[in-house]
Every structure is written in structure tokens, then in C-alpha cells.
Design an enzyme around this catalytic site. Structure first.
Site, PDB file in Angstrom:
ATOM      1  N   GLY A 225       8.812  15.570  88.249  1.00 23.21           N
ATOM      2  CA  GLY A 225       9.412  14.252  88.137  1.00 23.21           C
ATOM      3  C   GLY A 225       8.389  13.170  88.415  1.00 23.21           C
ATOM      4  O   GLY A 225       7.328  13.449  88.979  1.00 23.21           O
TER       5      GLY A 225
ATOM      6  N   LYS B 231      18.176  22.723  67.930  1.00 23.61           N
ATOM      7  CA  LYS B 231      18.370  22.797  66.482  1.00 23.61           C
ATOM      8  C   LYS B 231      18.059  24.187  65.923  1.00 23.61           C
ATOM      9  O   LYS B 231      18.818  24.716  65.105  1.00 23.61           O
ATOM     10  CB  LYS B 231      17.490  21.752  65.791  1.00 23.61           C
ATOM     11  CG  LYS B 231      17.553  21.767  64.274  1.00 23.61           C
ATOM     12  CD  LYS B 231      18.820  21.157  63.730  1.00 23.61           C
ATOM     13  CE  LYS B 231      18.765  19.651  63.833  1.00 23.61           C
ATOM     14  NZ  LYS B 231      19.909  18.997  63.159  1.00 23.61           N
TER      15      LYS B 231
ATOM     16  N   HIS C  50       2.101  22.770  85.633  1.00 30.33           N
ATOM     17  CA  HIS C  50       3.213  22.959  84.698  1.00 30.33           C
ATOM     18  C   HIS C  50       2.975  24.197  83.833  1.00 30.33           C
ATOM     19  O   HIS C  50       2.219  24.134  82.855  1.00 30.33           O
ATOM     20  CB  HIS C  50       3.370  21.727  83.805  1.00 30.33           C
ATOM     21  CG  HIS C  50       3.879  20.526  84.525  1.00 30.33           C
ATOM     22  ND1 HIS C  50       5.226  20.263  84.689  1.00 30.33           N
ATOM     23  CD2 HIS C  50       3.212  19.524  85.171  1.00 30.33           C
ATOM     24  CE1 HIS C  50       5.369  19.133  85.379  1.00 30.33           C
ATOM     25  NE2 HIS C  50       4.167  18.677  85.681  1.00 30.33           N
TER      26      HIS C  50
ATOM     27  N   ASP D 121      24.102  20.692  61.706  1.00 28.68           N
ATOM     28  CA  ASP D 121      24.890  20.684  62.938  1.00 28.68           C
ATOM     29  C   ASP D 121      26.389  20.659  62.668  1.00 28.68           C
ATOM     30  O   ASP D 121      27.140  21.506  63.157  1.00 28.68           O
ATOM     31  CB  ASP D 121      24.503  19.485  63.811  1.00 28.68           C
ATOM     32  CG  ASP D 121      23.001  19.356  63.976  1.00 28.68           C
ATOM     33  OD1 ASP D 121      22.314  20.395  63.877  1.00 28.68           O
ATOM     34  OD2 ASP D 121      22.523  18.235  64.182  1.00 28.68           O
TER      35      ASP D 121
ATOM     36  N   GLU E 269       5.008  25.544  81.775  1.00 27.47           N
ATOM     37  CA  GLU E 269       5.803  25.518  80.550  1.00 27.47           C
ATOM     38  C   GLU E 269       5.091  24.885  79.363  1.00 27.47           C
ATOM     39  O   GLU E 269       5.534  25.038  78.211  1.00 27.47           O
ATOM     40  CB  GLU E 269       7.126  24.775  80.790  1.00 27.47           C
ATOM     41  CG  GLU E 269       7.017  23.283  81.030  1.00 27.47           C
ATOM     42  CD  GLU E 269       6.713  22.896  82.472  1.00 27.47           C
ATOM     43  OE1 GLU E 269       6.865  21.708  82.806  1.00 27.47           O
ATOM     44  OE2 GLU E 269       6.327  23.776  83.263  1.00 27.47           O
TER      45      GLU E 269
ATOM     46  N   CYS F  84       5.661  21.243  90.451  1.00 31.18           N
ATOM     47  CA  CYS F  84       5.101  19.905  90.655  1.00 31.18           C
ATOM     48  C   CYS F  84       5.928  19.138  91.698  1.00 31.18           C
ATOM     49  O   CYS F  84       5.930  19.504  92.869  1.00 31.18           O
ATOM     50  CB  CYS F  84       5.027  19.161  89.319  1.00 31.18           C
ATOM     51  SG  CYS F  84       3.883  17.746  89.361  1.00 31.18           S
ATOM     52  N   TYR F  85       6.668  18.106  91.297  1.00 39.18           N
ATOM     53  CA  TYR F  85       7.517  17.378  92.244  1.00 39.18           C
ATOM     54  C   TYR F  85       8.482  18.338  92.929  1.00 39.18           C
ATOM     55  O   TYR F  85       8.774  18.202  94.120  1.00 39.18           O
ATOM     56  CB  TYR F  85       8.286  16.284  91.503  1.00 39.18           C
ATOM     57  CG  TYR F  85       9.291  15.532  92.362  1.00 39.18           C
ATOM     58  CD1 TYR F  85       8.896  14.442  93.134  1.00 39.18           C
ATOM     59  CD2 TYR F  85      10.634  15.906  92.393  1.00 39.18           C
ATOM     60  CE1 TYR F  85       9.809  13.750  93.918  1.00 39.18           C
ATOM     61  CE2 TYR F  85      11.549  15.223  93.170  1.00 39.18           C
ATOM     62  CZ  TYR F  85      11.141  14.143  93.930  1.00 39.18           C
ATOM     63  OH  TYR F  85      12.043  13.470  94.704  1.00 39.18           O
TER      64      TYR F  85
END
Length: 542
Positions: free
Chosen positions: A67, A397, A188, A247, A190, A98-99
Site C-alpha cells: 500500500g 475477462k 513484490h 460479458d 507477484e 511490503c506494507y
């Protein structure tokens, strides 16, 4: 919005999810996306959600996101009181990123402060504890490159923790308390800039935490059909606004499978459609989808409401309101036909729509920012006579496309590029009713998309479209001075719409397209190409 999502998760019969508590990082939903790629049910909610909302999901692992805040800042977001006790007593592993790591350390009595030097971008770390539970034996060998983005750092560990990795600058990069099953990463894992990050997440979740990798679209389909059947009573009816896109089409086929002819579909021409869109979509509905669809021309009422409106958020909200008015006006016709007024409105809302349209006050996501209101989320009026059904709102999606394959939705629908609900209104900055902007944009967009199809590039591109700029520009056409409009061509590649890169067209392709646009579309004398990624830009211009 947040509570309905929690209800959907709690009502499903799938595995216990990996739960991500969101503290506002730009990468939070990328964590969700990455873990789902491991066939693990992953859900993201606000980091400030109450404890009962967290415990009701019965998560198997909890991840605290990064964050933008400092843990020392006033009103810095935090997990609820009793959270750490709940996790420890129930044996739920907690990973702070992280945060999230700094928050974990601070709440457990450690020290977090401003580091001697900030670490931003690609950094090198070394695993210093060979018995680490987070890093696999292979990942523990040698150095690895990771992505850092922090100012504060851990200066003192809480009791029971040990440092398992450090950056080359000496700062704490990873910590563990295996007895409590609490872990922390300062980087991070990811993002693709951490090449071994996904390997570490996979090892941690599957090998260390024993998370099941059985979540798939077949299970999602079964769960959502059960959810729809339990939500819609045996005598109740549903209205669906079909756009012809992926969608709404997948949502309609799913609900039709659940309740049959009690689903009533309509296609609304709001005056903001692409070139010959109404004719093409209705033909596809009849030939390939085999769902009863009624077409309603409401273009005059939409454009009347939009006249003189320039603010993009106001435009989106007006369009959202008008769609609801059309649906509510359609309801009595359904009542005449079946003897009962419809109770529900079906929408193809996706997870990115919910993410970008920050939930309303009271949802707890005060540390997240609204990027833009989607007409089917943030643009809906507060009071509606119809209750919402959104069976796709936990999916990205590409996941919806996979679900569509299970439902045997024709490829002609599944492969269509996304088209925004507000239509061309978000591709014309300012007043969409001014001059001939809509017709000019339709012609330019048609030439661009047809050229992409002719070149065999359509399936390689996530989304492509043109934008009309309402400013005058000087040109020379036919040896005469012209004063026309510039247009912008945009094409992007993406996996899920959350991040995107621009598509690198061959120069000859662009030369040919620009020539066709300037020669065939009256009023255009300049063509630009948008080569901005997301972030910093969004896909659409408004």
C-alpha cells in the site's frame, strides 16, 4: 457492493479461498490474478474489513497487500482488532507483502522506521536462512532479482521472528515466524520484475501451506448456476441487457441455463454504438446464440440527456441511469406477456469493473481510489426497482471467456474485443452530441478494425479502437488548407485488462490505415497513435 461479493463467496460450495486483504497497492489485484493462475480460488476484500467478514470466508491463507501509506501515518489502514489472534488460533498462515509486512511487524511489537536509503525498482536479495519455509531449496541458492518499492523498512523484529533474506544494501527482505505461521516479504513477488516470485508463491501456497489447486471454470459454472437458482424464485423473472459482447453474452447464457425462459433479453441502441453495430449484433443473436432478444431504439433519450455534458464521470452516470430507465420501462411489457413483473436485472459486471469503480461509502475501501465509474457499477442510480444479478463479478475477462467455452458460447462472441458499456461516449472527450463527432468516429473505427482483421491481427490484440479529439487542426488536402479534427488509434495487449501494453504495429500497416482514414473520412486530417501502457493510462480515454 462489498457485502454482496462476500455473500457470493460464502454461499459458494468451493474450497476455502486464499484471502487477500487490500491496503491500496497498485499490485494488489495482480496478486489475485497470479494466484488464480495456479488454479486456486483467490478473493480480495478491503484490508479494513471487520473480523467477522474475514472469518466468515474461512480462508486457508491470508495475504496482506502492499500500500502507499506508512504504518506511522495518521489513519493508516490496518486489519481489525483480533485479526492476528484469529489467524494464530485457527492455524491460518499470514503473508505480509511490503506494507503488509511492515504492518505485521508493527502490530506484533517490532520496529518499523525510515531506512537509510529507499529501495525502488529492481534490487538483488540473498536468502540468508537455508531452513526457510517460504523459499524452496532451489530458490535459496545464490542471489535473486526482485522488485522493491518502499521507503520505510523493518528495523527490529518481533519476538519469535527471524530474517531469512536481505537485500545487498543490508535491509530486511523476508522474515518468518514458523511456529505462528506468520511470514513477510519486503518485495513484490507477484510482478514479472521478480522473476522467481511466482515460483516462491507456488512453493509457499502449495508445498508449505497445502492449498488445494482444484479451482476451475467447471466448478465456477456449477456454483453460479446453484446461486442463481437459489436467488431467483421459481415464479420470478429476470431482465438482461445484452450488448453482444463477451460479458453480457456469457452471463445471459449462464442464467438461461439456470432458469430457462424466465430470462428476457433486450438489446438497447443508445445512440453510442459502433458502425452498423445494431444490425450486426442482432443478426448474430438470431443466427448463433438462439436466445430470444428484443431490440429497443433509445438513442434519442440517451443523446438528449448527454447534450452539453462534458465531465466523463457525469456522462457515465447519466448512461447508467438511462439504461436502468429503459429496463424499468421494459418490465411492464414482460408483465403483460407472463403475468408477472420481473424482479431482477442481470448484468455482466466483471472483477475489474468492481475494482475500478470504488465501492460506495460504508464498504470500508477508504484507502482505495476510484479510477472511473463503470456504468454498470458506479454509474447505477441508488434506487432501482430491480435487484441485481452479477454472476461474473468475481472473474477476470479471460476467465469469463473460459467459462463461455464450458457453456458452448460461439467463438464469434468469445473472441470479440471488449466494448465499454457507455460506448463511444468515452471515446469522445467532452460533449458527444457536438457536430458530427459520433459519425466521424464510427467511420474511423470501422476502417481501423477492418484493417486489423484483414491483416490477421484481430486475435492477437486484446482491444483496438479509435478516439475522436474535439479540437481543430490545420491540414493540407487536395492542395487546399483544411481545418479538421484529429483522431487517435489505440490497440493494446493484455491478459486480464488490469495491466496492458500497446500493440507494436508494422510501419507499413499504419501508413496504409492513416491513408485510408484521411482519404475516406470527411472532417479528419490528422491521425495519431496512442502508445501508452496501463498504467499510467487506462485503456479507454475517459
Amino acid at each position: 457492493m462489498g457485502s454482496s461479493i462476500l455473500s457470493d463467496i460464502s454461499a459458494s460450495g468451493g474450497d476455502n479461498p486464499v484471502l487477500i486483504l487490500d491496503f491500496g497497492s497498485q499490485y494488489t489485484h495482480l496478486i489475485t490474478r497470479r494466484i488464480r493462475q495456479l488454479s486456486i480460488l483467490t478473493v480480495c476484500i478491503s484490508g479494513t474489513s471487520p473480523l467477522h467478514a474475514i472469518s466468515s470466508l474461512n480462508p486457508c491463507v491470508i495475504i496482506l497487500s502492499g500500500g502507499p501509506n506508512s504504518v506511522h501515518a495518521d489513519f493508516a489502514p490496518s486489519f481489525p482488532d483480533g485479526f492476528l489472534k484469529y489467524a494464530e488460533e485457527n492455524g491460518v498462515p499470514v503473508l505480509g507483502i511490503c506494507y503488509g509486512m511492515q504492518l505485521l511487524v508493527q502490530k506484533l511489537g517490532g520496529e518499523v522506521g525510515i531506512g537509510e536509503q529507499h529501495e525502488y525498482g529492481k534490487m538483488t536479495i540473498t536468502v540468508v536462512e537455508k531452513e526457510s519455509r517460504f523459499f524452496s531449496p532451489e530458490a535459496s541458492r545464490g542471489n535473486q532479482t526482485v522488485w522493491m518499492s518502499h521507503g520505510d523498512e523493518v528495523l527490529g523484529l518481533p519476538e519469535g521472528f527471524k530474517v531469512v533474506a536481505r537485500s545487498l544494501q543490508g535491509s530486511v527482505a523476508a522474515i518468518e515466524n514458523y511456529s505462528k505461521k506468520f511470514y513477510g516479504l519486503q518485495y513484490h513477488p507477484e510482478v514479472t520484475h521478480s522473476p522467481k516470485g511466482m515460483e516462491s508463491l507456488r512453493y509457499f501456497l502449495i508445498d508449505v501451506c497445502g492449498v488445494h489447486t482444484e479451482w476451475n471454470m467447471a466448478d465456477v459454472l456449477e456454483e453460479q448456476i446453484r446461486n442463481v437458482k437459489s436467488l431467483v424464485g421459481p415464479d420470478e423473472h429476470v431482465i438482461c441487457g445484452l450488448s453482444g459482447g463477451v460479458d453480457s453474452t456469457v452471463a445471459a447464457v449462464l442464467v438461461h441455463k439456470a432458469i430457462g425462459d424466465r430470462l428476457h433479453c433486450l438489446f438497447v441502441d443508445n445512440g453510442l454504438l459502433r458502425f452498423q453495430e445494431r444490425e450486426r449484433v442482432m443478426l448474430n443473436f438470431q443466427k448463433e446464440l438462439h436466445l430470444p432478444v428484443i431490440c429497443i431504439d433509445a438513442s434519442e433519450q440517451f443523446l438528449a440527456r448527454l447534450k452539453g455534458v462534458e465531465d466523463p464521470e457525469v456522462k457515465r452516470k447519466i448512461i447508467g441511469e438511462e439504461f436502468i430507465h429503459v429496463f424499468e420501462e421494459f418490465a411492464p411489457k414482460v408483465e403483460e406477456e407472463v403475468g408477472r413483473s420481473p424482479s431482477f436485472l442481470l448484468q455482466g459486471t466483471l472483477y475489474p469493473d468492481v475494482i475500478e469503480s470504488c465501492p460506495p461509502p460504508g464498504s470500508g475501501r477508504t484507502h482505495s481510489h476510484t479510477i472511473k465509474s463503470h456504468h454498470n457499477v458506479g454509474g447505477l442510480p441508488e434506487r432501482m426497482n430491480l435487484k441485481l444479478i452479477e454472476p461474473l463479478k468475481l472473474l477476470f475477462k479471460d476467465e469469463v471467456r473460459k467459462l463461455g467455452k464450458f457453456l458452448n458460447v460461439p467463438e464469434s462472441f468469445l473472441k470479440r474485443h471488449p466494448f465499454p458499456g457507455p460506448g463511444l461516449a468515452v471515446r469522445i472527450p467532452g460533449d458527444v452530441t457536438k457536430g458530427n463527432a459520433l459519425n466521424i468516429l464510427r467511420e474511423v473505427d470501422e476502417i481501423f478494425i477492418q484493417a486489423i482483421k484483414d491483416a490477421g491481427l484481430y486475435d492477437l490484440i486484446w482491444q483496438a479502437f479509435a478516439v475522436f479529439l474535439p479540437v481543430g487542426t490545420v491540414g493540407v488536402q487536395g492542395d487546399q488548407r483544411t481545418y479538421g479534427y484529429p483522431v487517435v488509434l489505440r490497440a493494446i495487449t493484455s491478459e486480464d485488462g488490469m495491466t496492458a501494453d500497446w500493440y507494436h504495429f508494422d510501419r507499413n500497416f499504419l501508413v496504409d490505415v492513416v491513408s485510408k482514414i484521411c482519404n475516406q473520412v470527411r472532417g479528419v486530417n490528422r491521425v495519431c497513435v496512442d502508445i501508452t501502457s496501463k498504467p499510467p493510462a487506462t485503456v479507454e480515454w475517459e
